[in-house]
Scaffold this active site. Structure first.
Site, PDB file in Angstrom:
ATOM      1  N   GLY A 280     -14.362 -43.580  31.227  1.00 16.64           N
ATOM      2  CA  GLY A 280     -15.728 -43.822  30.737  1.00 16.64           C
ATOM      3  C   GLY A 280     -15.819 -45.160  30.025  1.00 16.64           C
ATOM      4  N   GLY A 281     -14.939 -46.079  30.406  1.00 18.40           N
ATOM      5  CA  GLY A 281     -14.808 -47.362  29.703  1.00 18.40           C
ATOM      6  C   GLY A 281     -15.959 -48.324  29.935  1.00 18.40           C
TER       7      GLY A 281
ATOM      8  N   VAL B 124     -19.972 -46.084  24.674  1.00 23.71           N
ATOM      9  CA  VAL B 124     -18.845 -46.131  23.729  1.00 23.71           C
ATOM     10  C   VAL B 124     -17.732 -47.036  24.268  1.00 23.71           C
ATOM     11  CG1 VAL B 124     -17.161 -44.763  22.444  1.00 23.71           C
ATOM     12  CG2 VAL B 124     -19.418 -43.808  22.931  1.00 23.71           C
TER      13      VAL B 124
ATOM     14  N   TYR C 202     -23.208 -27.931  28.206  1.00 20.32           N
ATOM     15  CA  TYR C 202     -22.435 -29.102  27.754  1.00 20.32           C
ATOM     16  C   TYR C 202     -21.559 -28.707  26.565  1.00 20.32           C
ATOM     17  CZ  TYR C 202     -22.061 -33.822  25.495  1.00 20.32           C
ATOM     18  OH  TYR C 202     -21.642 -34.990  24.900  1.00 20.32           O
TER      19      TYR C 202
ATOM     20  N   LYS D  33     -17.476 -28.812  26.335  1.00 15.54           N
ATOM     21  CA  LYS D  33     -16.811 -29.689  25.351  1.00 15.54           C
ATOM     22  C   LYS D  33     -15.890 -28.893  24.422  1.00 15.54           C
ATOM     23  CE  LYS D  33     -18.382 -34.039  25.789  1.00 15.54           C
ATOM     24  NZ  LYS D  33     -17.504 -35.197  25.967  1.00 15.54           N
TER      25      LYS D  33
ATOM     26  N   ASN E 268     -24.930 -38.455  17.023  1.00 15.25           N
ATOM     27  CA  ASN E 268     -25.674 -39.209  18.056  1.00 15.25           C
ATOM     28  C   ASN E 268     -25.260 -40.684  17.986  1.00 15.25           C
ATOM     29  OD1 ASN E 268     -27.170 -36.758  17.418  1.00 15.25           O
ATOM     30  ND2 ASN E 268     -28.734 -37.548  18.795  1.00 15.25           N
TER      31      ASN E 268
ATOM     32  N   ARG F  49     -31.472 -36.376  12.477  1.00 18.76           N
ATOM     33  CA  ARG F  49     -30.239 -36.741  13.169  1.00 18.76           C
ATOM     34  C   ARG F  49     -29.464 -37.780  12.347  1.00 18.76           C
ATOM     35  NH1 ARG F  49     -31.724 -32.989  15.718  1.00 18.76           N
ATOM     36  NH2 ARG F  49     -32.164 -32.815  17.945  1.00 18.76           N
TER      37      ARG F  49
ATOM     38  N   ASP G 223     -38.447 -30.142  20.884  1.00 26.01           N
ATOM     39  CA  ASP G 223     -37.837 -30.851  19.748  1.00 26.01           C
ATOM     40  C   ASP G 223     -36.316 -30.751  19.775  1.00 26.01           C
ATOM     41  OD1 ASP G 223     -39.817 -32.024  18.275  1.00 26.01           O
ATOM     42  OD2 ASP G 223     -40.035 -30.367  16.841  1.00 26.01           O
TER      43      ASP G 223
HETATM   44  P1  NAP Z   1     -22.257 -43.105  28.956  1.00 28.51           P
HETATM   45  O1  NAP Z   1     -22.752 -44.365  28.388  1.00 28.51           O
HETATM   46  O2  NAP Z   1     -23.174 -42.284  29.803  1.00 28.51           O
HETATM   47  O3  NAP Z   1     -20.926 -43.391  29.743  1.00 28.51           O
HETATM   48  C1  NAP Z   1     -20.295 -42.374  30.477  1.00 28.51           C
HETATM   49  C2  NAP Z   1     -19.081 -42.971  31.111  1.00 28.51           C
HETATM   50  O4  NAP Z   1     -18.437 -41.956  31.902  1.00 28.51           O
HETATM   51  C3  NAP Z   1     -19.408 -44.137  32.068  1.00 28.51           C
HETATM   52  O5  NAP Z   1     -18.368 -45.088  31.991  1.00 28.51           O
HETATM   53  C4  NAP Z   1     -19.410 -43.448  33.434  1.00 28.51           C
HETATM   54  O6  NAP Z   1     -19.145 -44.357  34.484  1.00 28.51           O
HETATM   55  C5  NAP Z   1     -18.265 -42.457  33.240  1.00 28.51           C
HETATM   56  N1  NAP Z   1     -18.327 -41.331  34.157  1.00 28.51           N
HETATM   57  C6  NAP Z   1     -19.348 -40.455  34.335  1.00 28.51           C
HETATM   58  N2  NAP Z   1     -19.041 -39.580  35.310  1.00 28.51           N
HETATM   59  C7  NAP Z   1     -17.800 -39.910  35.771  1.00 28.51           C
HETATM   60  C8  NAP Z   1     -16.956 -39.396  36.775  1.00 28.51           C
HETATM   61  N3  NAP Z   1     -17.312 -38.334  37.513  1.00 28.51           N
HETATM   62  N4  NAP Z   1     -15.758 -39.999  36.979  1.00 28.51           N
HETATM   63  C9  NAP Z   1     -15.399 -41.060  36.234  1.00 28.51           C
HETATM   64  N5  NAP Z   1     -16.142 -41.584  35.250  1.00 28.51           N
HETATM   65  C10 NAP Z   1     -17.339 -41.020  35.028  1.00 28.51           C
HETATM   66  O7  NAP Z   1     -21.758 -42.120  27.801  1.00 28.51           O
HETATM   67  P2  NAP Z   1     -21.334 -42.437  26.297  1.00 28.51           P
HETATM   68  O8  NAP Z   1     -22.557 -42.236  25.474  1.00 28.51           O
HETATM   69  O9  NAP Z   1     -20.555 -43.696  26.216  1.00 28.51           O
HETATM   70  O10 NAP Z   1     -20.391 -41.185  26.007  1.00 28.51           O
HETATM   71  C11 NAP Z   1     -19.005 -41.321  25.778  1.00 28.51           C
HETATM   72  C12 NAP Z   1     -18.498 -40.015  25.211  1.00 28.51           C
HETATM   73  O11 NAP Z   1     -19.167 -39.740  23.972  1.00 28.51           O
HETATM   74  C13 NAP Z   1     -18.773 -38.809  26.117  1.00 28.51           C
HETATM   75  O12 NAP Z   1     -17.640 -37.976  26.139  1.00 28.51           O
HETATM   76  C14 NAP Z   1     -19.955 -38.115  25.434  1.00 28.51           C
HETATM   77  O13 NAP Z   1     -19.954 -36.736  25.726  1.00 28.51           O
HETATM   78  C15 NAP Z   1     -19.671 -38.413  23.986  1.00 28.51           C
HETATM   79  N6  NAP Z   1     -20.833 -38.383  23.068  1.00 28.51           N
HETATM   80  C16 NAP Z   1     -21.922 -39.161  23.334  1.00 28.51           C
HETATM   81  C17 NAP Z   1     -22.987 -39.147  22.440  1.00 28.51           C
HETATM   82  C18 NAP Z   1     -24.196 -40.035  22.615  1.00 28.51           C
HETATM   83  O14 NAP Z   1     -25.153 -39.948  21.810  1.00 28.51           O
HETATM   84  N7  NAP Z   1     -24.224 -40.923  23.603  1.00 28.51           N
HETATM   85  C19 NAP Z   1     -22.921 -38.347  21.274  1.00 28.51           C
HETATM   86  C20 NAP Z   1     -21.774 -37.583  21.059  1.00 28.51           C
HETATM   87  C21 NAP Z   1     -20.727 -37.614  21.952  1.00 28.51           C
HETATM   88  P3  NAP Z   1     -20.376 -45.193  35.158  1.00 28.51           P
HETATM   89  O15 NAP Z   1     -21.063 -45.933  34.060  1.00 28.51           O
HETATM   90  O16 NAP Z   1     -19.695 -46.064  36.130  1.00 28.51           O
HETATM   91  O17 NAP Z   1     -21.255 -44.155  35.781  1.00 28.51           O
HETATM   92  P1  GDP Z   2     -30.093 -34.403  20.825  1.00 31.85           P
HETATM   93  O1  GDP Z   2     -29.776 -35.022  19.519  1.00 31.85           O
HETATM   94  O2  GDP Z   2     -28.890 -33.821  21.475  1.00 31.85           O
HETATM   95  O3  GDP Z   2     -31.224 -33.420  20.717  1.00 31.85           O
HETATM   96  O4  GDP Z   2     -30.492 -35.518  21.867  1.00 31.85           O
HETATM   97  P2  GDP Z   2     -31.579 -36.646  22.090  1.00 31.85           P
HETATM   98  O5  GDP Z   2     -30.986 -37.977  21.870  1.00 31.85           O
HETATM   99  O6  GDP Z   2     -32.100 -36.336  23.438  1.00 31.85           O
HETATM  100  O7  GDP Z   2     -32.743 -36.468  21.009  1.00 31.85           O
HETATM  101  C1  GDP Z   2     -33.702 -35.465  21.134  1.00 31.85           C
HETATM  102  C2  GDP Z   2     -34.789 -35.548  20.076  1.00 31.85           C
HETATM  103  O8  GDP Z   2     -35.562 -36.741  20.233  1.00 31.85           O
HETATM  104  C3  GDP Z   2     -35.773 -34.387  20.248  1.00 31.85           C
HETATM  105  O9  GDP Z   2     -36.318 -34.037  18.979  1.00 31.85           O
HETATM  106  C4  GDP Z   2     -36.839 -34.987  21.161  1.00 31.85           C
HETATM  107  O10 GDP Z   2     -38.098 -34.313  21.045  1.00 31.85           O
HETATM  108  C5  GDP Z   2     -36.916 -36.416  20.599  1.00 31.85           C
HETATM  109  N1  GDP Z   2     -37.394 -37.419  21.577  1.00 31.85           N
HETATM  110  C6  GDP Z   2     -38.539 -38.146  21.461  1.00 31.85           C
HETATM  111  N2  GDP Z   2     -38.685 -38.976  22.504  1.00 31.85           N
HETATM  112  C7  GDP Z   2     -37.589 -38.792  23.294  1.00 31.85           C
HETATM  113  C8  GDP Z   2     -37.168 -39.405  24.527  1.00 31.85           C
HETATM  114  O11 GDP Z   2     -37.822 -40.278  25.085  1.00 31.85           O
HETATM  115  N3  GDP Z   2     -35.962 -38.982  25.030  1.00 31.85           N
HETATM  116  C9  GDP Z   2     -35.212 -38.032  24.408  1.00 31.85           C
HETATM  117  N4  GDP Z   2     -34.038 -37.691  24.950  1.00 31.85           N
HETATM  118  N5  GDP Z   2     -35.593 -37.431  23.267  1.00 31.85           N
HETATM  119  C10 GDP Z   2     -36.767 -37.810  22.712  1.00 31.85           C
END
Ligand code: NAP
Ligand code: GDP
Length: 320
Positions: A10-11, A15, A142, A146, A171, A214, A276
């Site tokens: 996921g590089g 993240v 999910y 996890k 987040n 959040r 929400d």
């Molecule tokens: P992201 O931007 O969507 O990146 C996901 C990465 O995983 C990308 O590099 C993607 O490659 C790769 N990937 C997806 N499916 C794959 C597959 N089948 N095989 C190989 N690689 C694959 O996600 P992120 O937000 O950086 O998330 C990183 C970690 O943080 C995840 O484990 C996520 O669950 C966790 N996390 C995220 C959040 C958040 O708010 N974003 C919060 C808490 C935890 P491509 O770009 O090439 O598709």
């Molecule tokens: P969560 O923290 O896992 O719930 O993930 P999100 O990043 O999707 O945030 C969701 C919260 O943002 C909820 O309260 C939604 O109602 C609000 N929200 C408002 N606008 C948006 C939007 O455009 N996309 C998403 N994903 N959430 C939104």
């Protein structure tokens, strides 16, 4: 010290790009002069396929793995695609954990999320509560996939002594996010929607009431903490990587910060018929603070400004 080969799955994502960015900071780089980093995205490998995973480990012989790859998205795609969230994540995580054991990886750090905690709980949430009760219904698939990472980490440690651990970020936001209009998380989704509204001279309708709370962590702050975990955190127990409880903000605060950073002048209304999600998932960073009492997090308004500026400057290449 012998050379370390660090495979980052996921590089190419939010993240992973944060880790790439902070490694160009001399202060961070100094800790990793002896390390070779390999950043892989889904175009390099489909980690849902065990044969592909095994081939990767045979090619790179990683000594360390940061496992970020996941099927990731915001509230609305979590509700629409629970099967993919369950199957893809469970399969990828099991493949990476099994290969890390089979190929003798010294340390594996995987990624959980604060949205996997029980919905009905006391606050603040801490690391001991991961399995205490069902997660919120909006992302149960999910969350359960996890949670199994933590189960596997403990099983492999008990039976084989493996050093496999996990971190629990809140987040996350920052440059190189996924800005898809329907499927993304709230900050990148709103950045894209405000960008379109400003360009088209239209008003903005935000989904939900704006009331949920959040804690948001900037991707490059999280990247520094991930690298610290890889180097210095030696427990199999998960650790929450988060800003403090006092940094919690409402979705409405985020909306206003994005509007300000975008210099948006139109009307903003909230569509309260839309979901929400979980009201709050306030997490404690007390455990992290016992290790890193002085770590400074970027302020959310400054982080949102950087994220908006990145999106505007990189509109053509941004994932959307
Ligand atoms: P992201 O931007 O969507 O990146 C996901 C990465 O995983 C990308 O590099 C993607 O490659 C790769 N990937 C997806 N499916 C794959 C597959 N089948 N095989 C190989 N690689 C694959 O996600 P992120 O937000 O950086 O998330 C990183 C970690 O943080 C995840 O484990 C996520 O669950 C966790 N996390 C995220 C959040 C958040 O708010 N974003 C919060 C808490 C935890 P491509 O770009 O090439 O598709
Ligand atoms: P969560 O923290 O896992 O719930 O993930 P999100 O990043 O999707 O945030 C969701 C919260 O943002 C909820 O309260 C939604 O109602 C609000 N929200 C408002 N606008 C948006 C939007 O455009 N996309 C998403 N994903 N959430 C939104």
């Amino acid at each position: 010290m012998s050379k370390r080969v660090v495979l980052v799955t996921g590089g190419t994502g939010l993240v992973g790009s944060g880790i790439q960015a902070v490694l160009s900071d001399p202060e961070v780089k100094a800790h990793h002069d002896n390390d070779e980093f390999i950043f892989l995205g889904s175009k390099d490998c489909d980690l849902r396929d065990m044969a592909v995973c095994e081939a990767l480990f045979e090619i790179y012989h990683p000594t360390h793995v940061i496992h970020l790859a996941a099927f990731v998205g915001g509230l609305f795609i979590n509700m629409a695609k629970p099967v993919e969230f369950y199957n893809d994540n469970l399969t990828m995580n099991n493949n990476i954990i099994q290969c890390s054991h089979k190929f003798g990886v010294e340390k594996l750090v995987s990624c959980l999320s604060t949205c996997i905690f029980p919905d009905k709980t006391t606050y603040p949430i801490d690391e001991t509560m991961v399995h205490n009760g069902p997660p919120h219904s909006s992302n149960f698939a999910y969350a359960h996939a996890k949670r199994m990472i933590d189960v596997a980490n403990k099983a492999y440690n008990q039976e084989y002594g493996c050093k496999f651990t996990s971190v629990i970020p809140t987040n996350i936001y920052g440059p190189h996010d996924n800005y898809h209009l329907q499927n993304s998380h709230v900050i990148p989704g709103l950045i894209h929607k405000f960008y379109n509204a400003k360009k088209n001279g239209t008003d903005m309708t935000v989904m939900g009431t704006g009331a949920p709370l959040r804690q948001f962590i900037y991707s490059e702050d999280l990247a520094k903490l991930f690298l610290w975990t890889l180097r210095d955190y030696d427990s199999v127990e998960p650790i929450i990587l988060s800003v403090g409880e006092e940094e919690e903000v409402s979705i409405k605060d985020v909306v206003m910060a994005i509007a300000e950073a975008m210099e948006f002048k139109g009307q903003i209304t909230f569509d309260t018929t839309k979901a929400d999600g979980q009201f709050k998932k306030t997490a404690s960073n007390a455990k992290l603070r016992t290790y890193l009492p002085d770590f400074k997090f970027i302020d959310i308004k400054a982080g949102i400004k950087k994220s908006v500026d990145w999106f505007v400057a990189n509109y053509d290449i941004a994932r959307k």
